[in-house]
Scaffold this motif. Structure first.
Motif, PDB file in Angstrom:
ATOM      1  N   ALA A 178      -0.045  24.237  -7.529  1.00  0.00           N
ATOM      2  CA  ALA A 178      -1.074  23.398  -8.151  1.00  0.00           C
ATOM      3  C   ALA A 178      -0.728  21.925  -7.960  1.00  0.00           C
ATOM      4  O   ALA A 178      -1.575  21.117  -7.573  1.00  0.00           O
ATOM      5  N   ILE A 179       0.535  21.551  -8.203  1.00  0.00           N
ATOM      6  CA  ILE A 179       0.925  20.151  -8.073  1.00  0.00           C
ATOM      7  C   ILE A 179       0.757  19.687  -6.640  1.00  0.00           C
ATOM      8  O   ILE A 179       0.189  18.630  -6.363  1.00  0.00           O
ATOM      9  N   VAL A 180       1.228  20.492  -5.691  1.00  0.00           N
ATOM     10  CA  VAL A 180       1.192  20.026  -4.311  1.00  0.00           C
ATOM     11  C   VAL A 180      -0.250  19.888  -3.824  1.00  0.00           C
ATOM     12  O   VAL A 180      -0.588  18.946  -3.110  1.00  0.00           O
TER      13      VAL A 180
ATOM     14  N   LEU B 232       4.115  10.243  -3.055  1.00  0.00           N
ATOM     15  CA  LEU B 232       3.380  11.472  -2.729  1.00  0.00           C
ATOM     16  C   LEU B 232       4.085  12.258  -1.638  1.00  0.00           C
ATOM     17  O   LEU B 232       4.199  13.479  -1.709  1.00  0.00           O
TER      18      LEU B 232
ATOM     19  N   LEU C 265     -11.426  12.470  -7.580  1.00  0.00           N
ATOM     20  CA  LEU C 265     -11.066  13.504  -8.553  1.00  0.00           C
ATOM     21  C   LEU C 265     -12.222  14.430  -8.905  1.00  0.00           C
ATOM     22  O   LEU C 265     -12.014  15.602  -9.167  1.00  0.00           O
TER      23      LEU C 265
ATOM     24  N   ARG D  24      -4.667   7.692   0.242  1.00  0.00           N
ATOM     25  CA  ARG D  24      -3.782   6.520   0.333  1.00  0.00           C
ATOM     26  C   ARG D  24      -3.390   6.238   1.776  1.00  0.00           C
ATOM     27  O   ARG D  24      -3.223   5.088   2.161  1.00  0.00           O
ATOM     28  N   VAL D  25      -3.211   7.305   2.564  1.00  0.00           N
ATOM     29  CA  VAL D  25      -2.835   7.094   3.963  1.00  0.00           C
ATOM     30  C   VAL D  25      -3.974   6.417   4.704  1.00  0.00           C
ATOM     31  O   VAL D  25      -3.771   5.440   5.446  1.00  0.00           O
TER      32      VAL D  25
ATOM     33  N   LEU E  30      -2.745  19.169  -5.723  1.00  0.00           N
ATOM     34  CA  LEU E  30      -3.293  17.990  -6.399  1.00  0.00           C
ATOM     35  C   LEU E  30      -2.912  16.720  -5.633  1.00  0.00           C
ATOM     36  O   LEU E  30      -3.658  15.743  -5.588  1.00  0.00           O
ATOM     37  N   MET E  31      -1.718  16.749  -5.015  1.00  0.00           N
ATOM     38  CA  MET E  31      -1.222  15.553  -4.340  1.00  0.00           C
ATOM     39  C   MET E  31      -1.860  15.339  -2.970  1.00  0.00           C
ATOM     40  O   MET E  31      -1.972  14.216  -2.522  1.00  0.00           O
ATOM     41  N   TYR E  32      -2.238  16.432  -2.286  1.00  0.00           N
ATOM     42  CA  TYR E  32      -2.754  16.295  -0.921  1.00  0.00           C
ATOM     43  C   TYR E  32      -3.921  15.313  -0.799  1.00  0.00           C
ATOM     44  O   TYR E  32      -3.853  14.391   0.008  1.00  0.00           O
TER      45      TYR E  32
ATOM     46  N   LEU F 113      -4.924  12.923  -2.799  1.00  0.00           N
ATOM     47  CA  LEU F 113      -4.481  11.575  -3.147  1.00  0.00           C
ATOM     48  C   LEU F 113      -3.723  10.979  -1.964  1.00  0.00           C
ATOM     49  O   LEU F 113      -3.924   9.836  -1.566  1.00  0.00           O
ATOM     50  N   PHE F 114      -2.859  11.821  -1.389  1.00  0.00           N
ATOM     51  CA  PHE F 114      -2.021  11.369  -0.285  1.00  0.00           C
ATOM     52  C   PHE F 114      -2.891  10.955   0.900  1.00  0.00           C
ATOM     53  O   PHE F 114      -2.731   9.860   1.449  1.00  0.00           O
TER      54      PHE F 114
ATOM     55  N   GLU G 207      -6.223   4.570   3.483  1.00  0.00           N
ATOM     56  CA  GLU G 207      -6.299   3.203   2.976  1.00  0.00           C
ATOM     57  C   GLU G 207      -5.201   2.338   3.597  1.00  0.00           C
ATOM     58  O   GLU G 207      -5.449   1.244   4.097  1.00  0.00           O
ATOM     59  N   ALA G 208      -3.961   2.878   3.604  1.00  0.00           N
ATOM     60  CA  ALA G 208      -2.825   2.073   4.029  1.00  0.00           C
ATOM     61  C   ALA G 208      -2.827   1.837   5.536  1.00  0.00           C
ATOM     62  O   ALA G 208      -2.513   0.750   6.002  1.00  0.00           O
ATOM     63  N   LEU G 209      -3.187   2.876   6.307  1.00  0.00           N
ATOM     64  CA  LEU G 209      -3.141   2.721   7.762  1.00  0.00           C
ATOM     65  C   LEU G 209      -4.454   2.163   8.310  1.00  0.00           C
ATOM     66  O   LEU G 209      -4.534   1.824   9.483  1.00  0.00           O
TER      67      LEU G 209
ATOM     68  N   HIS H 113       0.811  -1.210   0.000  1.00  0.00           N
ATOM     69  CA  HIS H 113       0.000   0.000   0.000  1.00  0.00           C
ATOM     70  C   HIS H 113       0.848   1.264   0.000  1.00  0.00           C
ATOM     71  O   HIS H 113       0.403   2.317  -0.413  1.00  0.00           O
TER      72      HIS H 113
ATOM     73  N   LEU I  90      -5.594  22.693  -7.114  1.00  0.00           N
ATOM     74  CA  LEU I  90      -6.245  21.592  -7.822  1.00  0.00           C
ATOM     75  C   LEU I  90      -6.788  20.577  -6.831  1.00  0.00           C
ATOM     76  O   LEU I  90      -7.096  19.464  -7.196  1.00  0.00           O
TER      77      LEU I  90
ATOM     78  N   LEU J  82       8.603  19.883  -2.179  1.00  0.00           N
ATOM     79  CA  LEU J  82       8.065  21.204  -2.499  1.00  0.00           C
ATOM     80  C   LEU J  82       8.069  22.112  -1.289  1.00  0.00           C
ATOM     81  O   LEU J  82       8.271  23.315  -1.395  1.00  0.00           O
TER      82      LEU J  82
END
Lengths: 288, 262, 337
Positions: free
Chosen positions: C141-143, A263, C259, C153-154, C145-147, C149-150, C156-158, A256, C86, A270
């Motif tokens: 914008a990139i960062v 990420l 999304l 996933r966290v 966009l990642m938050y 998703l991050f 989900e993973a934890l 996972h 984003l 950044l």
């Protein structure tokens, strides 16, 4: 030893995924968020040419890569060039294109486990106590080959030199008679073909699924950001850092966490050092 | 004019990579004076201003304001204390009309604190105060000029707008980074009284200039810089008489001719 | 090819010029010219739930309002402070999870939980985004966009906060009319509230931060403070929307970070016209129903609105609202050159 071998393989795969993105950004300053979509496009194209149309494997790979390059060039020529220089519009437009392609595939029924490509070479060997199949070894070889080719290409060929000139100073390049729009299209085509190359090299290791598109995009961004946007050398180094970090966490905590690492790497880089390890982003420094 | 220093720069050093842009530069600015800083291109004049106002972090050295250390403070804190600056490359808010440009500094904590009604505090309408300040600085009130977009203003007005932004903050010190450059003789002639008026109002002015002739009409003391080091400081006559300055700054008699009449 | 050249000339309508100043109150016609668009919008939104057929479409109206709130928060950040985020899903998810947990584990009633979630979520998002605020354009914008998703996933993973199953059994609004008009009221409140805000001197300073942060620093104001303030307002609105949607669907899960919540508000803003605040709301009222109509075609709706988004970004970047406003205030004619 497992970690060393699989870490290397994973790192080279990451580098392959990221090089196309880094190339396009480095030359035309377009963050091509359709990168992941192009990756998946090549996969499905190869599959349909090979399995669907029954062509020779090598031929279908070559054709698929050419097509992908063409698609990339068309995307640039017809859409992105109109918003050139407006970074945010470029991101939104290319992301929308990528999203449309990926979700279009999903809607068109390309999902599930049925889409696989055969490895280039069957079989496996035991390397220092760890079983490794030949295809993975080939991935490493191809990875190094691509990096070496890119280096030679940008240092010795005319187009490569023009591209590098543009990457360094677009206005100066314009004055020397380099057509910057044409070169940007060429760069985009090249970047797309690199995405395609990484796809045909890496996809035989698993299934072709739409979700790969998003993962590849995130990992490519992670590698490029950590290495410093626009720096190819940085991208390769960063690929190794993230690649090994991923394998280590996967071994210790579970699969996972692979994307979590990517990420986290983006966010941390950044926040702490936006220009990455080797990037020289002038606009990020305080200038008066 | 008192001898009391309002701003002290001590051993200011700034290295960009391996290049020393400033090498142990020290000088005092006395309260109420007009100090000129001159020197050839690339001698580190603008870097001094950037270091004093906190836009660049110094490698080593100290800056004291009223005897209190302001080294390493963020730029907005320093501006808040009353040390304001203009930019060499003008930075107006291009998409706003000229008078709206002043609403922004008038909104700042310092203007509200020190200005009262005049500063556009609680009672004052910042738009009208902005137009008042613009009139003081030479925008004709009844013309269109204060209402034009900053992007359509000519250089002379933009330079004045920069000064107006400083003035809106009720400053104690104004650091002018080449306000005369790019202006015609008549424009400069109309700006000199402004500098004199600042001095009358008790505002200390530090001017970085290439236009020596105009500078010498208002400046009481001059600091000469070359290659990031301070060569000499003194009255204009002393400085111009100095052999070291003539050599380093002008090179030869012919160049002097060009420089002083440029 | 004729050698006669012509260009389009745009002139303000007489009524626009007359009603610009105080004299507008002297005639009903001018007053109507000024207020009619606003009145139409408010009345339209308020009456919409009564006009649409059936409960399904009433639910769609609520969802439209959720997206409208998000689009407002995006527009505020992108066009008045210059931070293109984003990550609308980040706000939705944070607000949603907070409200769901308050409701299920502490038993806070929905309407109260929503406001607590908006404030608390606003604070949390602002604190998490604070280190990224100095970043410009692409990087921010990139960062953002990642938050989301991050976080997804966290979770989900934890396997925290209910993991992949999410939090079940969240209480709904007292009844559907409260639900309906609560979200509508919020949209109208924030729409006109933000319009007021951006026209004050504070709004001017925020725009100055976007245009030219060095000059703002030289004016003695902290850029970080104002950016933080704007992010707090925007993320508070986003979290409010997230909290509402949790109570509408009575469920909170990883799909809150999906999304859809990041892309659709952006598409709505681009279509409606960025920087107008009304535009994004109108954009949502166009896009969300279209996407609902396409729901049976599965992911085709994402394809559909991403193509619309791309087309508007590339070919018609001014958006409906700017176009409409121009047509309302000005007339055009061809003149010979």
């Amino acid at each position: 030893m497992d970690i060393l071998i699989y870490g290397t393989i994973n790192s080279v795969s990451l580098a392959l995924m990221a090089l196309g993105f880094a190339l396009v950004y480095g030359i035309s300053r377009v963050a091509n968020f359709a990168h992941g979509a192009l990756y998946v496009v090549t996969g499905f194209l190869t599959w349909s040419l090979f399995k669907g149309a029954g062509l020779n494997y090598a031929l279908s790979i070559a054709l698929a890569m050419l097509f992908t390059g063409l698609i990339g060039a068309l995307i640039y020529q017809f859409f992105l060039i109109r918003v050139r220089g407006m970074a945010i519009s470029e991101i939104i437009a290319s992301y929308a294109i990528g999203l449309a392609i990926l979700e279009g595939f999903r809607w068109g029924g390309f999902k599930g486990m049925t889409y696989t490509l055969p490895p280039f070479v069957e079989g496996s060997m035991v390397l220092a106590g760890t079983p490794v199949d030949y295809h993975r070894l080939l991935v490493v070889l191809i990875g190094f080959g691509v990096v070496a080719f890119l280096w030679a290409f940008t240092h010795y060929s005319r187009i490569g030199l023009a591209l590098r000139g543009m990457a360094q100073d677009e206005r100066a390049a314009l004055m020397l008679g380099i057509d910057s729009d044409l070169m940007a299209v060429v760069a985009m085509a090249f970047g797309s073909m690199l995405a395609g190359l990484s796809a045909v090299v890496l996809l035989p290791l698993g299934n072709i699924v739409v979700e790969k598109g998003y993962d590849v995009l995130i990992q490519a961004i992670a590698v490029c950001i950590v290495g410093g946007l626009g720096s190819w050398f940085g991208a390769v180094v960063a690929a190794f850092i993230i690649g090994f970090a991923q394998i280590v966490t996967v071994v210790w905590w579970g699969a996972h966490f692979q994307m979590v690492v990517a990420l986290l790497a983006i966010i941390f880089t950044l926040v702490l050092r936006p220009s990455g390890l080797f990037g020289r982003q002038k606009e990020l420094e305080e200038r008066v | 004019m008192s001898e009391e220093p309002i701003l002290q720069v001590q051993e200011a050093t700034k290295a960009f990579g391996g290049v020393l842009a400033l090498n142990r530069v020290s000088f005092d600015v006395r309260k109420g004076e007009v100090l000129g800083i001159i020197g050839p291109n690339g001698s580190g004049k603008t870097t001094v201003v950037n270091c004093i106002t906190g836009f660049i972090k110094m490698t080593s050295g100290r800056v004291l304001f009223h005897g209190k250390e302001i080294t390493g403070k963020p730029p907005h804190k320093i501006a808040d204390m009353g040390v304001t600056r203009t930019f060499q490359v003008m930075r107006p808010y291009y998409s706003l009309p000229a008078y709206k440009n002043l609403v922004i500094p008038l909104f700042s904590p310092r203007a509200r604190r020190t200005g009262g009604w005049r500063g556009g505090g609680r009672l004052g309408d910042r738009n009208t105060v902005g137009i008042d300040i613009l009139e003081e600085i030479g925008f004709e009130r009844d013309s269109f000029v204060p209402y034009k977009l900053a992007s359509t203003l000519p250089t002379g007005y933009l330079k004045r707008l920069e000064l107006a932004r400083c003035l809106a903050l009720q400053p104690e010190v104004i650091l002018c980074d080449e306000v005369f450059s790019g202006l015609s003789m008549s424009e400069i002639a109309s700006m000199l009284p402004l500098i004199e008026r600042f001095q009358m109002e008790g505002i200390t002015v530090v001017m970085i200039e290439h236009r020596l002739r105009e500078l010498f009409r208002v400046a009481g003391r001059i600091v000469v810089m070359n290659f990031g080091e301070k060569l000499i400081e003194g009255s204009p006559e002393e400085v111009m008489a100095d052999e070291k300055v003539r050599e380093a700054y002008f090179g030869s008699e012919e160049v002097e001719e060009v420089m002083t009449y440029a | 090819m004729s050698d006669e050249q012509r260009r389009k000339e745009r002139l303000d309508r007489g009524i626009k010029i007359r009603s610009d100043s105080l004299y507008a109150i002297m005639s009903w016609r001018e007053l109507a010219y000024l207020t009619a668009p606003r009145f139409l919008l408010i009345a339209g939104i308020l009456l919409l739930p009564l006009l649409v057929p059936g409960m399904y479409w009433q639910r769609v109206v609520s969802v439209v309002c959720i997206y409208a709130l998000l689009a407002l928060s995006f527009d505020l950040m992108a066009h008045y402070v210059g931070l293109v985020s984003l990550g609308g899903a980040f706000f939705i998810g944070t607000g949603g999870y907070i409200s769901a947990m308050l409701n299920t584990s502490l038993g806070v009633p929905p309407l109260l939980a929503i406001f607590i979630a908006a404030l608390l979520g606003g604070v949390i998002c602002t604190v998490l985004l604070l280190p990224c605020l100095p970043l410009r354009g692409v990087y921010f914008a990139i960062v953002t966009l990642m938050y989301p998703l991050f976080l997804a996933r966290v979770i989900e993973a934890l396997d925290i906060f209910g993991g992949t199953d999410g939090i079940m059994g969240v209480e709904s609004f007292p009844n559907r009319w409260v639900e309906q008009y609560f979200v509508i009221a919020m949209v109208l409140l924030f729409l006109f509230g933000l319009r007021r805000l951006v026209n004050t001197d504070l709004g001017l300073v925020l725009r100055a931060v976007m245009d030219n942060d060095q000059a703002v620093k030289a004016s003695g104001m902290s850029v970080a403070l104002f950016k933080g303030l704007a992010v707090f307002i925007a993320s508070g609105i986003g979290c409010l929307a997230g909290a509402c949607i949790v109570h509408i669907y009575m469920w909170s899960g990883i799909s809150l970070f999906a999304l859809d919540f990041s892309i659709l508000p952006i598409a709505a803003t681009v279509i409606g016209g960025g920087g107008t605040l009304v535009g994004p709301v109108i954009g949502c009222f166009i896009l969300v129903p279209v996407s609902e109509l396409l729901r049976e075609f599965g992911t085709l709706r994402i394809v559909c609105y991403s193509i619309i988004l791309m087309a508007f970004v590339v070919f018609r970047s001014e958006g409906i609202m700017n176009y409409g406003r121009r047509k309302y205030h000005q007339f055009e004619r061809w003149v010979k050159v």
